[in-house]
Each structure stands twice: as structure tokens, then as C-alpha cells.
Write a protein that holds these residues in place. Structure first.
Motif, PDB file in Angstrom:
ATOM      1  N   ALA A 259       0.862  -1.185   0.000  1.00  0.00           N
ATOM      2  CA  ALA A 259       0.000   0.000   0.000  1.00  0.00           C
ATOM      3  C   ALA A 259       0.895   1.230   0.000  1.00  0.00           C
ATOM      4  N   ILE A 260       0.647   2.112  -0.957  1.00  0.00           N
ATOM      5  CA  ILE A 260       1.497   3.290  -1.114  1.00  0.00           C
ATOM      6  C   ILE A 260       0.619   4.527  -1.213  1.00  0.00           C
ATOM      7  N   ALA A 261       1.211   5.683  -0.942  1.00  0.00           N
ATOM      8  CA  ALA A 261       0.408   6.906  -1.035  1.00  0.00           C
ATOM      9  C   ALA A 261       1.286   8.135  -1.085  1.00  0.00           C
ATOM     10  N   GLU A 262       0.684   9.195  -1.610  1.00  0.00           N
ATOM     11  CA  GLU A 262       1.229  10.533  -1.409  1.00  0.00           C
ATOM     12  C   GLU A 262       0.703  10.986  -0.057  1.00  0.00           C
ATOM     13  N   GLY A 263       1.633  11.284   0.869  1.00  0.00           N
ATOM     14  CA  GLY A 263       1.226  11.612   2.235  1.00  0.00           C
ATOM     15  C   GLY A 263       1.142  13.103   2.520  1.00  0.00           C
ATOM     16  N   GLN A 264       1.183  13.939   1.473  1.00  0.00           N
ATOM     17  CA  GLN A 264       1.158  15.391   1.695  1.00  0.00           C
ATOM     18  C   GLN A 264      -0.044  15.828   2.517  1.00  0.00           C
ATOM     19  N   SER A 265      -1.184  15.172   2.299  1.00  0.00           N
ATOM     20  CA  SER A 265      -2.409  15.564   2.997  1.00  0.00           C
ATOM     21  C   SER A 265      -2.264  15.494   4.513  1.00  0.00           C
ATOM     22  N   LEU A 266      -1.308  14.729   5.002  1.00  0.00           N
ATOM     23  CA  LEU A 266      -1.159  14.532   6.439  1.00  0.00           C
ATOM     24  C   LEU A 266      -0.267  15.611   7.055  1.00  0.00           C
TER      25      LEU A 266
END
Lengths: 451, 128, 489
Positions: A259-266
Motif C-alpha cells: 500500500a502506497i500513497a502521497e502523504g502530503q495531505s497529512l
């Protein structure tokens, strides 16, 4: 000179101790014909006051969300950042420290990263998380490489055509020059038909990469697609929106392997696209094939619980050309931001942010699509916080009109290439709604577009 | 196993032969070089291995080393006890620390390897 | 003293119902959620994050932070890492509205100030490197290496050449071979000469029509300038290959010499090292690359161009180079770090940059000289910005290792130097003081090392003695990895 200490007298003393008569002489090993015998041609030095004026002037030439309502999406979002995130990230103890190689001098960073890994595991339902990669796009290529190592299938991967086009371009740059086929399954009406995916897969495919919610904000049949991947012995790689997991099923719950993601939202500001945060987690059985740093818990010589960099033998500084990745510097400080952000939000907060974004996005979609000449491009598809508008007057008209009223929408889909037959994609404009947007703002945009 | 009957590779694997079955492991020299072992990856039983190709890996805190198969054939057994406890690799590398058993497809490959004496000499030269 | 309660694992601090952030009620008409999202896609139960208050969070992380040593608090002579002072003005300016809040997909006409800044950064990096074309995109040095190698590959392919090998010396950073392997090249590691420099004969014997790129750090990881670099570059060029300069050690040569002047065709900068990024406990960095003009067309897109137009609205534009290798990341780069680097370069100017290298080199040579009787440096007479000493003599005399010295230094309030790298020196102690340290600090550091070397070796074996923890067991950690606190082990 700023930041320098040694007085001319001290410099003399030091030169004497060294046994040379000038600073220039210390550079004797640089052959004279290689010397730059002029000054560097860069702008003159500025004092702090002058620099502040200069940079402020540049900043003022930009038009930012402070003067415009941000409804831009496409992988970077204007979510709220609590003040405590900045407070912790601005501590010199964190931001002026190095990678925590020296465990006794770095327990603060190490425990924080261990907690980061733990939080990401709880968020995603996966077993293990590394301590960050660069950003969302390179996460996809790292996942593809890892899937090849795990499956020993090095020549073929399958991507959904609804993935962020920039992620796809990154994967293509990373893989195309190798002997690896990157198969893209086109999307139809904003998402991909699992039957098309099934046709594209075979027993030589290392992984299937699914973005859910996808680039258009639409939900994919992530669980069914994961089953299809497994049917062919391939890994299921899911690129998720971390905020969406306040509402949606976790990748670990429906069997994703990576599972991967762009974590900028956090908790990370938009800052024109970086530095952002690559989130990378996987099933425990693949941990030794993972890229990136891992922090582990252990005991010290007195039996006290503590934290260390673990499984370093996978990494470039030990394994060199056989390392699981070339990554060295990661996004440590951004991971710290995400750790503080998730700690503050907690169980309730993450759900509220997800729900608010989702509800407001649906309100906006409903209101905007009632305007004459404006419709939802992928009308019947469920979405999370982002959707695609189509305007009969064309995307530029829509964007311009919104800008004039003080709203930034986008990106427009015509910026990108999609592997699809549908020309209608070229008319689309993405709109992203976070918890920060209000009904009043949405209504104001609707009024302006109606006018 | 009696080391006198074993064959050795330059990559520090050993092979012992009983009929068509070859038992393979890594030598005490290799284990000492790696220091504290923390992990081993074994091949699947039923899979094929090829002489000179990687069939598994061992990991210490400071290094990961590939295991190169001395012979070609089909893996008939893997010492799964090592997955949870790597200590036999260092305590008894030529006995309970065996790694895999292979049904050889080309026993002639064995002719290439060193005997125990030559291997000791080879290690001495490597250590310097 | 550490606050034991506050620094328990975050999850241990959790109490059901505590909140650290509140959000307003929804102001849009309520609808059942499953009318918005299909029930099957909704999570059956809430995500199990810990529940803590804002004061919990602050006390927890502030206490944890105090367990770190950092540049703000300590001398941090970590070789190869350039742990220089991180100016506070950078944090303020990188956080200005109009910089920190720009969305990457805004209309370029609303971004002219940002693009102007980044264009200015490209221009300055081109001048400092002596290489005219710059890509700001790579997120870190390792990605810079990889990007440049792909650029080289595309260049060779455009000429109908298929070159397969990347060469590098055995003193190279691990990222060099790792990046080369990732880019699909065969790695060839070269021996170093007795002097700790590139062995020209060994290089020559490996150069052929398959050589794509020779990667070299200059000054090298021993802190020595490769004095034959021009000849080396010529040899590589004669074989039809390109020379890549790993810019990790640029702090030594700013304004003195430029990679483009000594034969480099491509290089990366470590903005977080040389231009004081900062290091952020491991990142983010920024690894922009600079290349020769004939490679410019292959750089990843987009790059920033200045147009001839008179309109200030669209003076700066984002453009893909014509034969671009494509994208290597999303958006445009680690902009926040590049802004800090820009502020640094604008603060120092040409003279200031030269003074940085002069003082970095002066500090390193001074420290080396006042330590050489106890910590001899096997290679080189004068060093550049760092030196690699060896503890092997002390080790053979009384058993004190490089690791023991490193650990004991922590007790005296000095961060440890890098140890056991580069691999070509036994019991290596790699010291990089940087220019932002005083003579007094260097004297105190040297005196402390002398003191340590007179201590009981047994006592040193168990150092550090004053830190919160001492000598964690890495073998236990690796045998049964505990990588998160939520899963039953």
C-alpha cells in the motif's frame, strides 16, 4: 561573513599549526589549470533584512490560496494543518539532526519514526511501513521493483489507466529503459472495468497497480481488482489517499500486498509540489524486499527498550548495487509532520476530516452540475473528495471564470495524456473539496459560474 | 558430516553427496565472515536450482550474502528449522546447519570443486 | 531528565474519547453516507488511531526531541554529511505565504515569483557547477545520480550507442552503485591507489566501448582532491564515456574549481548538505543536477525557462526538454528545500561561498593536524573539507575501536564522527567539522579525543555512559524485527 567564526588572528594561528602560510595554500592539491580564476558570477550577497525584502517581493508576485479559494487537486490538497504540527517540525532537535545512525544520540527521531511506522500500519491495515520514500510517484516505481523481486517476474507490470498520469510517467521513466513492459489498462468513464484488467493480466505479471480513489476522484473496485491480481500470482499494489481511509476500507483489509500513497495531505503544506511524503507499507512476509529505512525496537546493553535503524543490510550503504533501492535521504521531517498530524487527529479526527471532505465534495458536485452547460464528466461514478466537471464552453472558460471570481479549480485533464479513446476526457476539469471549504464558498462559486 | 568427504566452492558453500542427493551448506569460514546471522531465505522444495546461480540468501546485521548453488537439480528438502533459529549455521555448519538437499541433474558439476585441504588453503589466502 | 510518562509510546498514552483536533460540524445538507459512497467501499469499523490531546502530543514530541543531538545543540562532525549550521531566516522565508501555500497546478501566471526564484536557482547552480543545464527535480542526491544516468543513457541511445557499464571507485558512496543498478547498468568497481585516489591503471584497464559513465566524488570520500581528474576525464571521454561528479563534497571547492572545469559532464548537488537544506532527521533533501549543453535536451521535464516576452505575466514558463527522459517524480522538485538553498546562496554571494570552502578546509586541516599524533590519517598530506583517520593503531595497542571513540564522544557532548566509512580505510573515523565551527570547538573536540584515548578500554567498550540508552542490540532487532507497536509479535 555570516555563519563563520574564525577571526583573522585565529586563522593565522590555525595556518601556523598546519604549517602553511595562507588559506590559498590549503588548496594546493587542486591543479592550477583547473582553478576558477575569477569570481563566481552570482548575484551579490544580501543581509537578512535585504533577503527578506527580496523573497517577500517574489512571494507577492504569486497568487496563493490566501487570496484565492483553493479547489485544486490532482494529488496535492489544501487540508487544514493544526499549529502543533508546525511547532514540532520547527524544533531544531528534529530538523537540524541527521539520519539516526547513531542510536544513542537519536532516540527522539527513532521513536518518532517508529510511531510513524505504527500509525501508517493502523491507518492502512498493513503489517509494516518504512520510514518514508520521496513522494507518491516514486512509490509506484519502488513498489513495482519490489514486486519484481518478490515474484521474480521482471518483465511485466500492469497499471490502471485511471492512475495519476504523473505517477504513470514516473513509472515509465523508471522502467521503460529496462526490459520491462508497462501495460496500461485504459479507463472508461473515469474508472477501469475489472474485466479489462483480467484480460491484461497474465502469469508473468509482477504486479497490478490500483489507485483508489483514482486520479479522477472515482472509486475503483479495489477488492475485486486485488483478487484478480492474486489470481495471476501477481502482487496487488494499492495507491490510496490517506485521508480517505477515515471512511473507506483499508488496503490491508481487502488483501493488498503493498500500500502506497502521497502523504502530503497529512499535515504538509502545498509548497508548490514538494517536499512531500511517500508512504510505503506492505505485508510482513515481504519485509526483507522492502525499499527504504526501517526503525525497529530492541533493547540496549542494560536491557532497556529502545529503537534502532533495522535491517540496514538491505540498503545502499551496505548492499550497494544489490540494494532494494538507491534511496538514502528520505523525507524524515515530513514523516514527523505526518506523525504529529495523525496523533492530533486520532480515531475521530481522521474520520471527521474524511467525512467533511466527502460530504462537501458531494454538495459541490451536486450544485455545480446543476449549472447550465456544466456537468459531471463521469456522472454515475461514486467518488470521495474529488470529481471532474465538464463545461460546454471548454475547460479554459470554466477555469478563467472561476479564477475571476477568486477560485482555483483544476488541474484540467487536457494537461495530461490518457490512454483512452474518449475525447471527452480533454474537456474535464478536476475539482477537489477538502474540509476547509465551506458551503458559503461553494455557493459563491456556483453563483459566479451561473452569471 | 565429515568434512573430509565434502566438496567446497570458492563462494564458501559445501556439498556432500549420497547417491544422487547432494546436501549443501555454508562453511564455518563464511559464517565467521558474516558474524551474527539474523536471517536465512531458503528455496522452495520442488523448485529447481542451477549451478552457480543464487538459490537463497543469508543476512547478518552488516551484510546480506547470496547463496550460490554448487550444483543443478531439484530441491528435495530445505532445512526450515533455520528460519526461526540460525544458530546451527554457526554452531554446527557441516551438520545440523545444512541448508538444502538437491536431487542432482548433472553430478559432473562436482568435479569443479575443491577438497577440504585445498579449501583451507584457499581460505587462508583470502583472509590475507 | 526525560519525562518517562510523556515519552511512553504514543499508543500507551491513548484514552478513549480524548481529542487533539476538533473540526466544525458539516455545513452542507446531511445525507446518509452510504448514499454518497457504496456501503461495500466503506470501512466496517473506524481506523484505530490513538486518542490523545494536543498537550499530550506536544509534551510527547518535545520530550522526544530532547533525546536527539543536533546541529543547533552540538558539534556534529559527521564525515560526508556536511552538518553545517542551518540559518533560521531560511525557515521563516520558506514559510512565507505566497511560497509555502502554492499549489503545483496553479496557473503559471499566478506563479511568476516562484518560477523566477527557481529560475534564479537554476542559473546559480549552473554557474557554481560550470555546467549550463539544470534540472531541479531530483528529491535527493541518490535520485540525482539516477536521473543523470538515465539522461546519459538517453543521450547514448540517441547516438545509436548501447553502452552497458558504469564505473566507480571502491571509496564511492553506496548510492552510486545502487543508482547505476537501478538504471540498468552493470556495475564495475575500481581499486583505489596507495594514495587513496583513483588508480589510473585500473581505470584504464576497465575503459572500453561499453563504458557509459564513470562516477566519481571529487573531492573524494577520503577528503582528497583527485588531482588527476582532468586526465581521468580525458581517458573516459576518449573511450566515449561520460564523467559524473557526485557533488556530496562540493563544500570544499565552492568558487575554487568547478566540476564542469575539471572534466565533469554531469553532477548533482546535495542542497541539504552544501547549501544547508537542513537534514531534517533524514530528509527531505534536494538533489538538483547540472549537465553539459549536449545533454540538456534529455533532462527530465519540466524545466524553467525565461521567455523573450515583455509581459511580466508569463515571463517564466515550465517546459519539457525536447527529448526528455520523462518525469522522475511528481510535480517539480523538493521546492521547500530549494527555496532554502536559494536563500543561502543569496545571503553569501560569490565571496561568501568562497569563504565557506576556505573555512571548511581550514577547519578540517587544523583539526587533522592537532589530532594526527593520536589519530593518524593514512592518506594525503593536506585534506580538503574532511579527513579520514584510522584507529587501527590504537586498536592493536589497547583494543580501543573507532566505534568506542565515537560512542564515548557522546558522553562529552560531541556528536560522533562517521565511522567505518569509507571501507578502504580500516577502523575509519571520518571527520567533517564544516566551516560553521570555531577554533575553540575544534580544540575542545581534540582535547576530548586525547582524554578518551587514555581511558580504560573496558570502560569505553560500554560507552556511552550518560545517554538515555547505550549500545542497542542490533542482532536481536534484526532477528525478530519489531517494526511497529500495534501487531502482536
Amino acid at each position: 561573513m555570516p555563519y563563520l567564526f574564525n577571526t583573522p588572528e585565529q586563522q593565522q594561528e590555525m595556518l601556523q599549526a598546519i604549517g602553511v602560510d595562507s588559506v590559498e595554500a590549503l588548496f594546493a592539491t587542486i591543479p592550477s589549470e583547473l582553478r576558477l580564476n575569477r569570481q563566481l558570477n552570482i548575484p551579490p550577497a544580501l543581509t537578512e533584512m535585504e533577503l527578506q525584502t527580496h523573497v517577500s517581493n517574489l512571494a507577492e508576485k504569486n497568487v496563493g490560496p490566501s487570496s484565492r479559494v483553493c479547489m485544486l487537486g490532482g494529488g496535492a490538497y489544501d487540508h487544514f494543518i493544526p499549529a502543533a504540527v508546525d511547532e514540532i517540525a520547527r524544533r531544531g532537535e528534529f530538523y537540524t539532526a541527521y539520519t539516526p545512525y547513531q542510536a544513542e544520540a537519536s532516540q527522539g527521531s527513532l521513536q518518532t519514526f517508529f510511531e510513524f511506522q505504527s500509525l501508517i500500519c493502523r491507518l492502512t491495515g498493513m503489517d509494516v511501513s518504512n520510514a518514508s520514500l520521496y513522494e507518491g510517484g516514486t512509490c509506484v516505481s519502488e513498489a513495482a521493483f519490489m514486486a519484481m523481486r518478490v515474484t521474480k517476474r521482471h518483465n511485466r507490470i500492469v497499471l490502471l489507466g485511471s492512475m495519476h498520469p504523473e505517477y504513470r510517467q514516473v513509472v515509465e521513466s523508471y522502467l521503460n529503459h529496462l526490459n520491462c513492459e508497462v501495460i496500461v489498462v485504459p479507463s472508461v468513464n473515469g474508472c477501469v472495468d475489472p474485466a479489462d484488467v483480467d484480460k491484461a493480466m497474465n502469469d508473468q505479471t509482477a504486479c497490478l497497480v490500483i489507485q483508489h480513489p483514482n486520479f479522477f476522484g472515482t472509486l475503483e473496485e479495489a477488492e475485486q481488482l486485488t483478487e484478480i491480481a492474486h489470481k495471476y500470482g501477481a502482487l496487488s499494489v494499492v495507491s490510496y489517499d490517506p485521508i480517505s481511509l477515515g471512511l473507506l476500507n483499508r488496503p490491508g483489509d481487502y488483501g493488498a500486498d503493498i500500500a502506497i500513497a502521497e502523504g502530503q495531505s497529512l499535515g504538509t503544506p502545498l509548497q508548490f509540489g514538494g517536499p512531500y511524503l511517500g508512504l510505503f507499507s506492505c505485508s510482513k512476509k515481504f519485509v526483507r524486499r522492502m525499499p527504504g529505512r526501517l526503525i525497529g525496537q530492541t533493547v540496549d546493553r542494560n536491557g532497556k527498550s529502545c529503537f534502532v535503524l533495522n535491517l540496514q543490510a538491505r540498503e545502499q550503504h551496505i548492499r550497494r548495487d544489490k540494494a532494494t533501492s538507491n534511496i538514502c535521504s528520505n523525507q524524515g521531517l515530513i514523516a514527523i509532520r505526518a506523525t504529529v498530524y495523525l496523533s492530533l487527529l486520532g480515531k475521530q479526527g481522521i474520520r471527521e476530516v474524511a467525512e467533511l471532505s466527502c460530504r462537501k465534495a458531494h454538495y459541490a458536485a451536486e450544485q455545480l452540475s446543476q449549472i447550465e452547460g456544466i456537468s459531471l464528466l463521469f456522472n454515475d461514478r461514486p467518488f470521495f473528495k474529488e470529481f471532474v466537471l465538464s463545461c460546454s464552453e471548454g475547460p479554459d472558460y470554466l477555469l478563467r471564470k472561476a479564477r475571476q471570481a477568486g477560485f482555483d479549480l483544476g488541474p484540467e485533464l487536457s494537461r495530461f495524456e490518457f490512454q483512452t479513446d474518449s475525447e471527452t476526457y480533454q474537456t474535464g476539469v478536476l475539482v477537489a473539496i477538502t474540509e476547509q471549504r465551506t458551503r458559503e464558498e461553494i455557493d459563491r462559486l456556483v453563483m459566479a459560474l451561473k452569471a | 558430516m565429515d568434512q573430509g568427504n565434502l566438496k567446497f566452492t570458492k563462494t564458501h558453500e559445501w556439498v556432500g553427496v549420497e547417491g544422487e542427493i547432494a546436501t549443501m551448506g555454508i562453511t564455518d569460514f563464511a559464517v565467521n565472515q558474516l558474524t551474527d546471522l539474523v536471517y536465512i531465505e531458503l528455496p522452495e522444495v520442488g523448485s529447481n536450482c542451477e549451478a552457480g546461480k543464487v538459490f537463497g540468501e543469508v543476512e547478518s546485521v552488516k551484510a546480506v550474502s547470496d547463496l550460490y548453488s554448487p550444483v543443478s537439480g531439484e530441491i528435495t528438502e530445505a532445512n526450515t528449522a533455520l528460519v526461526d533459529d540460525q544458530s546451527p549455521l554457526s554452531d554446527d555448519p557441516f551438520g545440523t546447519g545444512w541448508i538444502t538437499k538437491v536431487k542432482m541433474s548433472n553430478p559432473a558439476e562436482l568435479d569443479l570443486f575443491m577438497n577440504a585441504d585445498d579449501y583451507r588453503k584457499f581460505c587462508e589466502s583470502e583472509a590475507h | 531528565m526525560r519525562n518517562q510518562l510523556a515519552t511512553e509510546l504514543l499508543f500507551a498514552l491513548s484514552q478513549p474519547g480524548r481529542r487533539g483536533a476538533l473540526f466544525p460540524d458539516s455545513d452542507v445538507p446531511e445525507k446518509p453516507l452510504n448514499e454518497l459512497i457504496p456501503q461495500s467501499a466503506l470501512a466496517a469499523k473506524p481506523t484505530d488511531l490513538p486518542e490523545v490531546t494536543e498537550p499530550d502530543v506536544i509534551r510527547h514530541f518535545v520530550n522526544l526531541s530532547t533525546l536527539n543531538m543536533c546541529v543547533d545543540t552540538h558539534f556534529y562532525p559527521l564525515g560526508s554529511c556536511t552538518m553545517k549550521y542551518n540559518p533560521k531566516r531560511h525557515e521563516r522565508l520558506a514559510g512565507l505565504p505566497g511560497i509555502v501555500d502554492l499549489h503545483p497546478y496553479q496557473n503559471p501566471s499566478d506563479l511568476q515569483g516562484m518560477l523566477e526564484l527557481l529560475y534564479g536557482m537554476q542559473e546559480m547552480l549552473a554557474e557554481i557547477s560550470g555546467l549550463p543545464a539544470v534540472s531541479l527535480q531530483p528529491a535527493a542526491g541518490a535520485q540525482g545520480e539516477f536521473t543523470a544516468l538515465l539522461t546519459a543513457k538517453a543521450y547514448f541511445e540517441s547516438r545509436g550507442e548501447k553502452r552497458t557499464k558504469v564505473l566507480f571507485p571502491n571509496s564511492a558512496h553506496g548510492t552510486n552503485p545502487a543508482s547505476a543498478a537501478l538504471a540498468g547498468f552493470d556495475c564495475v568497481q575500481l581499486e583505489s591507489s596507495e594514495e587513496g585516489l583513483i588508480d589510473l591503471d585500473d581505470l584504464k584497464s576497465h575503459l572500453d566501448d561499453q563504458t557509459a559513465v564513470f562516477m566519481v566524488t571529487n573531492p573524494n570520500t577520503l577528503g582528497l582532491f583527485e588531482k588527476d581528474i582532468k586526465q581521468i576525464a580525458q581517458m573516459v571521454h576518449d573511450a566515449g564515456g561520460l564523467v559524473y561528479i557526485d557533488g556530496a563534497n562540493m563544500n570544499a571547492i565552492l568558487g575554487y574549481t568547478r566540476p564542469g572545469d575539471f572534466g565533469g559532464d554531469m553532477m548533482h548537488f546535495n542542497v541539504h548538505k552544501t547549501f544547508t537544506g537542513p537534514h531534517g532527521a533524514g530528509g527531505p533533501g534536494a538533489g538538483p543536477i547540472a549537465v553539459r549543453d549536449f545533454l540538456a535536451d534529455f533532462l527530465p521535464g519540466p524545466v524553467i525557462k525565461r521567455t523573450e516576452t515583455d509581459s511580466t505575466e508569463n515571463q517564466f514558463v515550465l517546459e519539457d526538454p525536447p527529448k526528455s527522459i520523462g518525469r522522475i517524480r511528481t510535480f517539480y522538485g523538493n521546492i521547500g528545500i530549494l527555496v532554502r538553498g536559494y536563500c543561502y546562496l543569496r545571503t553569501l554571494g560569490a565571496e561568501g561561498l568562497k569563504a565557506v570552502s576556505e573555512n571548511a578546509v581550514l577547519n578540517a586541516n587544523y583539526l587533522k593536524v592537532i589530532l594526527k599524533d593520536v589519530l593518524p590519517v593514512p592518506n594525503g598530506d593536506l585534506c580538503m573539507h574532511e579527513f579520514v583517520a584510522s584507529a587501527s593503531k590504537i586498536k592493536s595497542e589497547n583494543g580501543i575501536t573507532a566505534m568506542d571513540i565515537a560512542k564515548r564522544l557522546l558522553d562529552f557532548g560531541f556528536h560522533a564522527p562517521t565511522v567505518y566509512f569509507p571501507l578502504v580505510v580500516t577502523e575509519a573515523i571520518m571527520v567533517e567539522p564544516t566551516e560553521t565551527e570555531s577554533k575553540e570547538t575544534l580544540d575542545a573536540f581534540a582535547e576530548t579525543i586525547r582524554k578518551i584515548l587514555k581511558e580504560d578500554p573496558e570502560f569505553l567498550r560500554e560507552a556511552p555512559h550518560s545517554t538515555d540508552i547505550s549500545r542497542p542490540d542490533e542482532v536481536i532487532a534484526a532477528r525478530n524485527p519489531i517494526l511497529q507497536c500495534c501487531e502482536p509479535q
